[in-house]
Design a protein around this motif. Structure first.
Motif, PDB file in Angstrom:
ATOM      1  N   GLN A 530       0.799  -1.221   0.000  1.00  0.00           N
ATOM      2  CA  GLN A 530       0.000   0.000   0.000  1.00  0.00           C
ATOM      3  C   GLN A 530       0.835   1.276   0.000  1.00  0.00           C
ATOM      4  N   ALA A 531       1.845   1.294   0.870  1.00  0.00           N
ATOM      5  CA  ALA A 531       2.538   2.565   1.083  1.00  0.00           C
ATOM      6  C   ALA A 531       3.806   2.634   0.246  1.00  0.00           C
ATOM      7  N   ARG A 532       3.789   3.471  -0.748  1.00  0.00           N
ATOM      8  CA  ARG A 532       4.988   3.691  -1.556  1.00  0.00           C
ATOM      9  C   ARG A 532       5.341   5.171  -1.481  1.00  0.00           C
ATOM     10  N   PRO A 533       6.625   5.486  -1.501  1.00  0.00           N
ATOM     11  CA  PRO A 533       6.998   6.896  -1.340  1.00  0.00           C
ATOM     12  C   PRO A 533       6.730   7.747  -2.581  1.00  0.00           C
ATOM     13  N   TYR A 534       6.624   7.118  -3.747  1.00  0.00           N
ATOM     14  CA  TYR A 534       6.499   7.908  -4.976  1.00  0.00           C
ATOM     15  C   TYR A 534       5.139   7.722  -5.628  1.00  0.00           C
ATOM     16  N   THR A 535       4.609   8.796  -6.189  1.00  0.00           N
ATOM     17  CA  THR A 535       3.466   8.726  -7.102  1.00  0.00           C
ATOM     18  C   THR A 535       3.865   9.498  -8.355  1.00  0.00           C
ATOM     19  N   CYS A 536       2.964   9.548  -9.326  1.00  0.00           N
ATOM     20  CA  CYS A 536       3.238  10.325 -10.552  1.00  0.00           C
ATOM     21  C   CYS A 536       3.517  11.787 -10.230  1.00  0.00           C
ATOM     22  N   ASP A 537       3.011  12.249  -9.098  1.00  0.00           N
ATOM     23  CA  ASP A 537       3.113  13.678  -8.782  1.00  0.00           C
ATOM     24  C   ASP A 537       4.327  14.036  -7.933  1.00  0.00           C
ATOM     25  N   THR A 538       5.106  13.047  -7.512  1.00  0.00           N
ATOM     26  CA  THR A 538       6.303  13.348  -6.721  1.00  0.00           C
ATOM     27  C   THR A 538       7.341  14.002  -7.629  1.00  0.00           C
TER      28      THR A 538
END
Ligand code: ACM
Length: 637
Positions: A530-538
């Motif tokens: 569930q918890a990832r440090p990056y998304t498309c918006d990082t």
């Protein structure tokens, strides 16, 4: 081609070639056959005075290249110029790339050079994921230029995924992301690539990896779903028992075929999450009624339908190795989940493209890719995969790497592999890559993969490769050191900090993408961390984003003189006096401590290797790349 005989062993980075090619002052082309405009254009770009270039091309090609064209060539340097001969334009283009390397890296006046060259494999590809982050056209054009210099010949565009849909569908504009290419842009890319002997293969990834589609067209799926900005496998999936889906795919693939003239279209097929299909009563009934067995059989059914659509459009089909199934149609398999799916495809009599071993998003150093010879036996390749887990450089992710052994389930010990190994593809997935960061991430290791696919099986000497790599990476469009320097400068680093940062590397494998929590969840067997440090918006705007994944400065430590080590130790010791960006403070402090330990060793001879080794990392998202070569250097002194 291996030009090692003439190649100076130049340490990195010594030379930075001019970014603006000069027009050749006295180059004169003497056509020994019909004039070839593509060859004339490429020769005109060379930054050299070549004298008389005698060119003979038996078949002048004005269309797009296809698989299995003749790419051989010969090249000779004479006292008054150059002789270039090829059966086709495609081979002659490679001759010009070789000539460009020779002119830049060697001395053309040393005439008497004779090259007779042809590729080992006919599919020498690169996947660029333009879906997770949009990659602007000007970057893709430079990628093509870099591929041409490396004699690669397939640009595979991963155009659609959960997070973005970059193909300009006129029939379904609701699917198209805000950032997407225009038809004219894609046509320009296809032409630019063909002019350099490169095919462009489009991928429309189905039936999974489609959340971006279903957010706009929930009627093609099974549930209402929002757009996503996160990474990782998503549950969204097309409904394989809906004729409207096949009608839409027919329309869409017609549009794709109109833009991309290549014989091949890639249909993805990877990482189809089973939840939607296995929890849907109507689909379960359909599986039963059709005798499909399970959701894997249902995917094979879907693939047969899509294969039929593309066959009617005159296309051949490629799919990721999850398409392997007794009920699958005859298509080309792109291997990615470790070595064993190559043999599963070949044992089924299918053509195969190997990408396992060539994932450039894993931040591996070039030597790992360089030694992964795609024609080695399955046992040899799995042994290479296993060896990474005991390699010091991957200790921090060894448990995660071991997780991938599950991909070996179903491995075959085939007596005869009746399919055909077409070649391979490097893959640059773009969760952590955008237009500004792509070229350093890509070009730093692409030459290793290109040479693996082109050169003879015995060309495996990594030291020899690295001796040629530094000077090659200084050439446009690579200019790795120059780009790295200007981007780090733009972040506010001074010259001393940039020099120090060049002894750091990003953490390896998926450690950045997953972060600590999701990495632990994955190792524990959780499918959907569930918890990832990056998304498309990082934002990808920190030192770790602009650093080369492999530090060639660190590699050079292996051969450093004591006096150079003394200087370096003194410089590193002072690093804590600098003002560092927050995420670089810890690795900079560790490098300063290594400087103090190195100075102590040089003064007293005390064995400090244990202490230096303990400072390797991770320090946040960084490793101290200087550590493994320094330990080697100290062991040898
Ligand atoms: C893949 O890496 N999912 C093909």
């Amino acid at each position: 081609m291996n030009t090692d005989a003439a190649c100076p062993a130049t340490p990195f980075p010594q030379r930075v070639a001019s970014a603006v090619p000069l027009q050749a002052a006295t180059t004169e082309i003497l056509w020994q056959s019909a004039e070839d405009p593509r060859i004339a254009a490429r020769l005109a770009e060379l930054d050299a005075d070549l004298g008389q270039v005698r060119v003979s091309v038996d078949a002048v090609e004005s269309g797009v290249p296809q698989l299995d064209v003749d790419e051989s060539y010969t090249l000779e340097t004479l006292s008054d110029g150059v002789r270039l001969q090829a059966a086709t334009t495609w081979g002659a283009l490679h001759a010009v790339s070789t000539l460009r390397q020779i002119c830049t890296l060697h001395d053309l006046s040393a005439h008497g050079l004779s090259v007779e060259d042809h590729p080992r494999f006919s599919w020498r590809g690169l996947l660029v994921d333009v879906a997770r982050h949009f990659i602007p056209l000007d970057v893709l054009l430079r990628v093509v230029d870099g591929m041409a210099l490396l004699k690669m010949n397939v640009l595979h565009l991963h155009l659609t995924d959960d997070q973005g849909f970059r193909f300009p569908s006129a029939a379904f504009p609701e699917l198209v992301s805000d950032e997407a290419y225009g038809v004219a842009e894609l046509s320009m890319l296809v032409t630019h690539a063909a002019d350099r002997g490169i095919r462009v293969v489009p991928e429309i990834d189905v039936p999974g990896h489609v959340q971006s589609w279903l957010a706009a067209r929930p009627d093609w799926g099974l549930h209402e779903i929002d757009p996503t900005r996160r990474f990782g496998v998503h549950k969204a999936c097309l409904n394989p028992n809906d004729e409207a889906v096949y009608a839409a795919l027919t329309t869409l693939f017609k549009e794709v075929a109109a833009v991309f003239p290549d014989d091949y279209v890639h249909i993805g097929g990877d990482e189809v999450h089973p939840a939607w299909w296995s929890e849907d009563a109507a689909l379960q009934a359909f599986i039963e009624e059709q005798g499909l067995g399970d959701v894997r059989g249902l995917q094979a059914y879907f693939n047969r339908r899509v294969h039929g659509i593309l066959e009617r459009l005159g296309k051949r089909v490629v799919g990721w190795d999850e398409v392997l199934h007794p009920g699958m149609p005859k298509l080309t398999v792109q291997n990615w989940r470790g070595a064993t799916t190559r043999d599963r495809a070949l044992a089924d009599g299918l053509a195969c493209i190997v990408s396992s071993g060539f994932y450039l998003d894993l931040f591996y150093p070039a030597d790992v890719h360089y030694r992964y010879d795609i024609a080695l036996s399955q046992a040899e390749l799995t042994a290479q995969e296993d060896a990474l887990q005991t390699d010091l450089r991957f200790q921090h992710v060894a448990d995660g790497m071991a997780w991938t052994r599950q991909w070996r389930d179903g491995a075959v010990e085939a007596e005869s592999l009746s399919g055909r190994l077409l070649g391979g593809e490097a893959c640059l997935w773009s969760e952590l890559v955008d237009g500004a960061t792509l070229e350093t991430r890509l070009f730093s290791r692409l030459p290793a993969v290109a040479e693996r696919f082109w050169s003879a099986a015995g060309t495996l000497d990594a030291d020899n490769f690295y001796a040629r790599l530094g000077p090659l990476l200084a050439m446009p469009p690579f200019v790795i050191a120059l780009r790295e320097e200007s981007q780090l400068q733009a972040l506010g680093l001074n010259a001393a900090q940039i020099a120090a940062a060049r002894y750091l590397e990003p953490v390896k494998w998926y450690a950045r993408l997953l972060g600590e929590t999701a990495l632990a969840a994955r190792i524990a067997g959780s499918e959907m961390p569930q918890a990832r440090p990056y998304t498309c918006d990082t934002p990808l705007n920190r030192v770790v984003d602009f650093l080369s994944p492999e530090s060639l400065s660190a590699r050079a430590l292996r051969d450093m003189e004591v006096s150079e080590l003394e200087q370096l130790a003194a410089v590193w010791t002072r690093l804590e006096d600098e003002a560092w960006p927050e995420d670089v403070a810890a690795p900079a402090a560790a490098l300063a401590e290594i400087g103090r330990l190195l100075a102590r060793y040089l003064q007293t001879g005390e064995d400090v290797r244990g202490e230096i080794g303990s400072l390797y990392g991770p320090h946040g998202e960084y490793m101290i790349a200087a550590v493994p070569p320094l330990l080697e250097r100290l062991a040898g002194s």
